[in-house]
Write an enzyme that holds these catalytic residues in place. Structure first.
Site, PDB file in Angstrom:
ATOM      1  N   ASN A   1     -10.025  12.248  23.539  1.00 31.28           N
ATOM      2  CA  ASN A   1     -10.010  11.963  24.895  1.00 31.28           C
ATOM      3  C   ASN A   1      -9.339  10.713  25.282  1.00 31.28           C
ATOM      4  OD1 ASN A   1     -10.791  11.713  27.553  1.00 31.28           O
ATOM      5  ND2 ASN A   1     -12.809  10.857  26.954  1.00 31.28           N
TER       6      ASN A   1
ATOM      7  N   GLY B   1      -6.759  14.973  28.870  1.00 28.81           N
ATOM      8  CA  GLY B   1      -5.930  14.006  29.668  1.00 28.81           C
ATOM      9  C   GLY B   1      -7.106  13.394  30.800  1.00 28.81           C
TER      10      GLY B   1
ATOM     11  N   HIS C   1      -0.261  26.952  12.589  1.00 29.05           N
ATOM     12  CA  HIS C   1      -0.209  28.442  12.726  1.00 29.05           C
ATOM     13  C   HIS C   1      -0.334  29.090  11.195  1.00 29.05           C
ATOM     14  CE1 HIS C   1       1.368  29.168  16.791  1.00 29.05           C
ATOM     15  NE2 HIS C   1       1.310  27.669  16.628  1.00 29.05           N
TER      16      HIS C   1
ATOM     17  N   ASP D   1      -3.634  31.599  14.384  1.00 28.97           N
ATOM     18  CA  ASP D   1      -2.527  32.234  15.142  1.00 28.97           C
ATOM     19  C   ASP D   1      -2.337  31.588  16.671  1.00 28.97           C
ATOM     20  OD1 ASP D   1      -1.528  34.763  17.167  1.00 28.97           O
ATOM     21  OD2 ASP D   1      -0.448  34.706  15.454  1.00 28.97           O
TER      22      ASP D   1
END
Length: 136
Positions: A53, A77, A109, A113
């Site tokens: 955060n 953000g 990855h 995926d």
């Protein structure tokens, strides 16, 4: 959780089966442990998903870095007002002010995926737009 020149990441296990209050209580206990210097081995263990955060520091967005053995890292953000097209057909105004937040997901990855990560981020967005769906 930052303490001077060190950064600690609390590990909260089995979040899928916990409500927001339970997760909040565990996080507050972990922050207290860091502040009092009472860290346990469980606290220092690695998780699979990190949430950062940075909005609380006024940061709009961030590209989170994944630390092994984690699979994903989500950076949140700051909330900000943005002008967006109005979706109200009865309104004479073509634009409206809306509160927005940037959320960035990084995925390893080899484990997750990218398409699955995008689906998760879409579900996360839906939950934020309808917070009652987060209640168990």
């Amino acid at each position: 959780v930052g303490t001077g020149d060190k950064l600690y990441t609390p590990v909260i296990r089995d979040c899928a089966g916990k409500g927001v209050k339970s997760i909040s209580d565990e996080l507050n206990a972990a922050v207290s442990a860091v502040e009092s210097g009472e860290l346990t081995a469980e606290f220092a263990s690695m998780g699979t998903f990190t949430i950062m955060n940075l909005g609380m520091y006024g940061i709009k967005s961030c590209a989170p870095i994944i630390r092994e053995p984690q699979a994903c890292a989500l950076a949140l953000g700051t909330l900000e007002n943005r002008i967006v097209p109005s979706d109200d057909p009865d309104s004479e105004e073509i634009y409206k002010e809306s509160v927005m937040m940037t959320a960035t997901l990084s995925c390893d990855h080899r484990v997750v995926d990218g398409a699955v990560g995008a689906q998760w981020l879409s579900a996360f967005k839906s939950h934020l737009e309808s917070p009652s769906t987060l209640l168990l």
